[in-house]
Write an enzyme that holds these catalytic residues in place. Structure first.
Site, PDB file in Angstrom:
ATOM      1  N   LYS A  86       4.676  29.814  17.668  1.00  0.00           N
ATOM      2  CA  LYS A  86       4.631  30.668  18.863  1.00  0.00           C
ATOM      3  C   LYS A  86       6.035  31.174  19.186  1.00  0.00           C
ATOM      4  O   LYS A  86       6.214  32.353  19.513  1.00  0.00           O
ATOM      5  CB  LYS A  86       4.031  29.895  20.049  1.00  0.00           C
ATOM      6  CG  LYS A  86       2.532  29.658  19.865  1.00  0.00           C
ATOM      7  CD  LYS A  86       1.952  28.616  20.801  1.00  0.00           C
ATOM      8  CE  LYS A  86       0.506  28.324  20.431  1.00  0.00           C
ATOM      9  NZ  LYS A  86      -0.097  27.216  21.153  1.00  0.00           N
ATOM     10  N   ASP A 132      -2.421  31.179  28.875  1.00  0.00           N
ATOM     11  CA  ASP A 132      -3.567  30.649  28.115  1.00  0.00           C
ATOM     12  C   ASP A 132      -4.888  31.052  28.788  1.00  0.00           C
ATOM     13  O   ASP A 132      -5.940  31.030  28.154  1.00  0.00           O
ATOM     14  CB  ASP A 132      -3.502  29.112  28.063  1.00  0.00           C
ATOM     15  CG  ASP A 132      -2.883  28.596  26.769  1.00  0.00           C
ATOM     16  OD1 ASP A 132      -2.912  29.324  25.761  1.00  0.00           O
ATOM     17  OD2 ASP A 132      -2.377  27.449  26.779  1.00  0.00           O
ATOM     18  N   GLN A 178       1.560  22.892  25.591  1.00  0.00           N
ATOM     19  CA  GLN A 178       0.823  22.665  24.344  1.00  0.00           C
ATOM     20  C   GLN A 178      -0.101  21.455  24.496  1.00  0.00           C
ATOM     21  O   GLN A 178       0.320  20.383  24.882  1.00  0.00           O
ATOM     22  CB  GLN A 178       1.826  22.436  23.188  1.00  0.00           C
ATOM     23  CG  GLN A 178       1.180  22.264  21.824  1.00  0.00           C
ATOM     24  CD  GLN A 178       0.434  23.508  21.355  1.00  0.00           C
ATOM     25  OE1 GLN A 178       0.922  24.613  21.459  1.00  0.00           O
ATOM     26  NE2 GLN A 178      -0.781  23.317  20.849  1.00  0.00           N
TER      27      GLN A 178
END
Ligand code: NDP
Length: 305
Positions: free
Chosen positions: A52, A119, A96
């Site tokens: 990422k 997200d 994460q």
């Protein structure tokens, strides 16, 4: 002829369009910033986070990485998220997953400022998606939606079957497919591990989206002639390779390809789209927060601040 969709090519095209948006933001003195937070020493999580970060750098998003010791008290993670919520250089925050067992995962999702929740898992953003006015669409289902668009698949009036009901893939995927408007308007069935006779459901579908995490669960006999097949699954199976394993999807590619009109491979299908859509959400977050109207790929209209 079956169209094998190239997720890398579609992802690259969208990243190019995002780079243009980032130039537009730069012209207004804005550099989008994405903060990643890792509270794990799992090598797979470390790899995801570094992928990422690399993707951010390539398009001109400022990557800001924080690590929290996996043995530290949960409060340390929440304090880190609070600081990032208050940091004006940070437009998107990604914690994460998975986090260690002693950290309340739901509280983590709630702790992120919904305007920075790239997200799309904060309850407010989930609610907005369900209500039909999403702010941040979850990355993987949104990537599937843009893949379908890239393949000129019109979902309107089609029968879609989503296999899997997780909060990160199956449920938001189905929610996108049932929304009014482009990329939606599908009559959508959600299947899961308790579904009776999965094949009977998938065989009737015009569009099958497999997100079960079960290697090659769906073979050609479970696919209707001419169906569109999107394989989200990524499963490691033992194989006689240098690494001792290979990656396979939830769909048995060779037999399904015989039936499908459009199909995604694994790897190289949905996977490259997921990170692309994280970049997309970060650019959108920056545009919204800073009040700069940019034209996001697939959005059809500029984001109004
Ligand atoms: P989860 O394990 O959270 O959910 C899997 C879902 O599939 C559950 O709803 C489960 O049902 C259902 N399921 C499992 N086995 C079967 C079966 N035999 N028949 C029907 N349904 C079944 O997984 P995720 O949603 O997180 O991920 C799904 C897959 O997608 C994984 O392979 C994952 O690695 C991959 N993935 C890929 C991404 C990408 O970028 N390409 C991103 C995210 C995920 P039940 O609810 O009843 O348990």
């Amino acid at each position: 002829m079956t169209h094998v969709l190239d997720g890398n090519a579609v992802g690259d095209r969208i990243r190019g369009e995002l780079a243009d948006c980032i130039d537009e933001l730069a012209a207004e003195g804005v550099t989008p910033g994405l903060a990643t937070v890792l509270m794990s020493d799992d090598p797979a999580s470390e790899t995801y986070v570094s992928m990422k970060a690399r993707a951010c750098e390539e398009v001109g998003i400022e990557g800001i990485h924080h690590e929290v010791d996996p043995d530290a008290p949960a409060e340390e993670l929440f304090e880190t998220v609070d600081r990032l919520n208050d940091d004006p250089a940070v437009h998107g925050i990604l914690v994460q997953m998975p986090v260690p067992d002693h950290v309340d995962k739901r509280r983590v999702l709630r702790s992120i400022d919904p305007g920075k929740d790239v997200d799309g898992f904060h309850p407010e953003n989930v609610g907005r998606l369900v209500a039909g006015h999403p702010r941040f669409k979850p990355c993987t289902p949104h990537g599937v939606q843009l893949l379908l668009e890239a393949a000129d698949v019109d979902t309107e009036g089609k029968d879609a079957v989503v296999v899997g009901r997780s909060d990160i893939v199956g449920k938001p995927m189905a929610n996108l497919l049932i929304q009014k408007g482009p990329g939606g308007n599908a009559t959508t069935t959600i299947c899961h591990s308790r579904t009776d006779d999965l094949g009977a459901k998938t065989r009737e579908a015009d569009v099958v989206i497999a997100a079960a995490g079960y290697p090659e669960l769906i073979d050609g006999s479970m696919i209707g002639e001419g169906a569109v097949v999107i394989d989200v699954g990524v499963n490691r199976v033992e194989a006689d390779t240098e690494k001792g394993y290979e990656l396979v999807g939830d769909v048995e590619f060779e037999s399904a390809k015989e039936k499908a009109s459009v199909i995604t491979p694994v790897p190289g299908g949905v996977g490259p789209m997921t990170i692309t859509m994280l970049l997309y959400n970060t650019v959108k977050a920056a545009a919204l927060r800073e009040g700069v109207a940019v034209s996001l790929p697939g959005e059809g209209r500029p984001v109004e601040p």
